[in-house]
Design an enzyme around this catalytic site. Sequence first.
Site, PDB file in Angstrom:
ATOM      1  N   LEU A  94       0.864  -1.177   0.000  1.00  0.00           N
ATOM      2  CA  LEU A  94       0.000   0.000   0.000  1.00  0.00           C
ATOM      3  C   LEU A  94       0.900   1.226   0.000  1.00  0.00           C
ATOM      4  CD1 LEU A  94      -2.888  -0.496   2.617  1.00  0.00           C
ATOM      5  CD2 LEU A  94      -3.140  -0.001   0.193  1.00  0.00           C
ATOM      6  N   ASP A  95       0.535   2.250  -0.753  1.00  0.00           N
ATOM      7  CA  ASP A  95       1.303   3.488  -0.744  1.00  0.00           C
ATOM      8  C   ASP A  95       1.376   4.060   0.669  1.00  0.00           C
ATOM      9  OD1 ASP A  95       1.648   3.342  -3.471  1.00  0.00           O
ATOM     10  OD2 ASP A  95       0.012   4.714  -3.951  1.00  0.00           O
ATOM     11  N   PRO A  96       2.460   4.761   1.011  1.00  0.00           N
ATOM     12  CA  PRO A  96       2.530   5.395   2.341  1.00  0.00           C
ATOM     13  C   PRO A  96       1.334   6.280   2.639  1.00  0.00           C
ATOM     14  CG  PRO A  96       4.683   5.449   1.296  1.00  0.00           C
ATOM     15  CD  PRO A  96       3.722   4.916   0.262  1.00  0.00           C
TER      16      PRO A  96
END
Length: 305
Positions: free
Chosen positions: A47-49
């Site tokens: 998951l993206d930050p």
Amino acid sequence: MGRRRKQGREVNGILLLDKPSGISSNHALQRVKRLYNAQKAGHTGSLDPLATGLLPLCLGYTTKFSAFLLDADKRYRVRVRLGETTETADAEGEVIATAPVDGITEAQVLEVISHFIGEIEQLPPMYSAVKHEGQRLYKLAREGKEVERTPRQITIHRLDLLELALPDIELDVHCTKGTYVRTLAEDIGKQLGCGGHVSALRRTGVGPYIEGETDFVTMAELEAQAEAQGPESLDALLLPLETTLGHCPAVRLSANSAFYLGQGQPVLVPQAPTEGLVRLYDVSDRFLGVGEILDDGRVQPKRLV
């Protein structure tokens, strides 16, 4: 020279982590691994930050089966800021273009998003982990380079408009693996003629695990419980591997069949399904792993514990 002793506890199961915003998936994984004092752990797709939400983590032998969740459908709730295009297609990138959003109607948004439902081709963004000649695209992007990418075929099963509050729209997305929600948001903005980027993103489901139907565990809850009760107390929060594979029929093997299958040999099982993947158990109901039905009806081991 003796074999190096493994560090940590032997702990097995799946943790449905509610990842907080601001940290990478690997950072979240390493924190959880330390909290559990686990020998082995892995995640099931980054998951993206910027994003929050479901990040299933596999501990112990369940890491062997992470591909089943990596390949599973995903669900997201995404807020798209219309009128602003960024270099990364999300709020972490610099704004590179703006356009007015006045006059965009709900009917227009519904019309545009309807064209993205079903099988579509999607171009991976430069700020992604896709490799080009051995290098991650995001590394090339940070060097100011842009390279040719090959479109990928994905499927958007559902794309629902939850809210229109200009300049923002909020969408509910149900899609296949490999879908870049940032690219979807950017493409919707282009079709509306104003551009757009992801301003907030939450993953609400992976495979059989869906928010509202299954409890997710926050990092704060894990840390508080580990400090108060010790790492062993966290084991109760783990789900058995079979919960991931509930869609696969169960097949029970005789002692002889279980032995030969454990040696990597296909076996014939009476009254087994005629196709697809199956969950394998021995005569004592111990989970052995996942098998696949061959054309001749035999069960072939695919991934064993």
